[in-house]
Design an enzyme around this catalytic site. Sequence first.
Site: not given
Ligand SMILES: [Ca+2]
Length: 472
Positions: A43-44, A83, A144, A280-281
């Site tokens: 994540d991130d 996300c 999420h 996810d990004n």
């Molecule tokens: Ca993210």
Amino acid sequence: MLASIRTLRLVAAVAITAILSAPAPLARAAAGDQPNIVILLADDMGFADVGFQGCPDIPTPHVDRLAAGGVRCTNGYISGPYCSPTRAGLLTGRYQQRFGHEFNPGGGEGGKASGAAGLPVSETTLADRLKAAGYATGLVGKWHLGGAPQFHPQRRGFNEFFGFLGGAHSYFPGDGAPILRSQEVVREPEYLTDAFAREAVSFIDRHQEKPFFLYLAFNAVHTPMHATDKRLERFASISDPMRRTYAAMLVAMDEAIGQVLDKLKNAGLEENTLVFFFSDNGGPVMQGTTINGSINKPLRGSKRTTLEGGIRTPFVVRWPARLAAGKTYDQPVIQLDVQPTALAAAGVAIDPSWKLDGVNLLPHLLGENTTPPHDALYWRLGRQMAIRQGDWKLVRYDAAADDMPRQPVVGPRLYNLKDDIGEQHDLAARLPDKAKELEAAWDAWSAEMVQPLWGDGRAEGARRRANPRANP
Ligand SMILES: [Ca+2]
């Protein structure tokens, strides 16, 4: 015995699917037994921040061994720059704008952090389909995709759930929104990434009698910046405190991945388990300042932008039973491809009526199909857009997260990523026909999409400018 049961399940699943989806099934059946399927989602995470991408200051031996044992996709993408939408794309195999999941739920117009928003129940998830094909399905980590009962992971194809429903969470015990096991609130005593490792290993341990699908969705290395003292001590040599904390959080995730890989190996499951790893990004950067310590170099841009820094990710596919180790694959691929690839591996015929946008990557990764998996890839987040076709990219991007804080959306800009991965040299004025051609292709794609079910690009941009360090 185990093999024969799994073979029978496969035959039955293929036969049933073939009957239900006549005429001809499009997918190839897997050779032999259905593989286990594991998605490891960061994540991130910054594009530069794993060893196999050349990261100099944070060792990630476990994701590196995953990459060394499989195929590293050097042009790996996700279908959005933050996300929730990318998770919607991942689990449906469809551009999330097809069903209005363009923005994060809860950040919508009117500011209602409501339970009304979530992955539309009209959509079928990868977990739904693998469950129907006989898989044990489990989510460990961040959901999420909606907090209301109808969006609960166990209503969306997962037999089991351990984690949290929102978009971010404290890593320390007793802090923040509930941690759930199924519907029950649990008192989690461990640092959250360590807890997710424990639960992922337990899931594998408990599901060796039939194939399983494990979706291990870390919130690491998303804010809040929380790390254990022991891991922080390892990185005392990193002078920037945020980067040091990020490093400690990232190695916690790498260690968790190591535990999962060790479990697969020790249980004799490594060979026939298909594992995906990506973020996810991209890493969040605001006006040149990183928000979590991540680094996207050599890419430009940030999470929340359609520049490469927002949408491109380290991307690994490992399946020792089928895919040779230590390869790279250079054609653009996207997380939408995970569903058709996993279904093909599982011997599930893909029904054209599902309208998947992803492609089964296996023939491409095996070299049986040498054409690119996609004619083009597309992005839309409000007024931001991007299209990649071959080496060309046309992009309208949110400059507030990049280099021009007062200018909300700029472009379209035309880049040739083969020569200019950092998106520095705009060729739109020099090659107007190419820019028009790409814009027309994007317009045609965008016209197929629906209006966002919640959120609004302009409102979102205004909120962000009011609070530039917020990290949705
Ligand atoms: Ca993210």
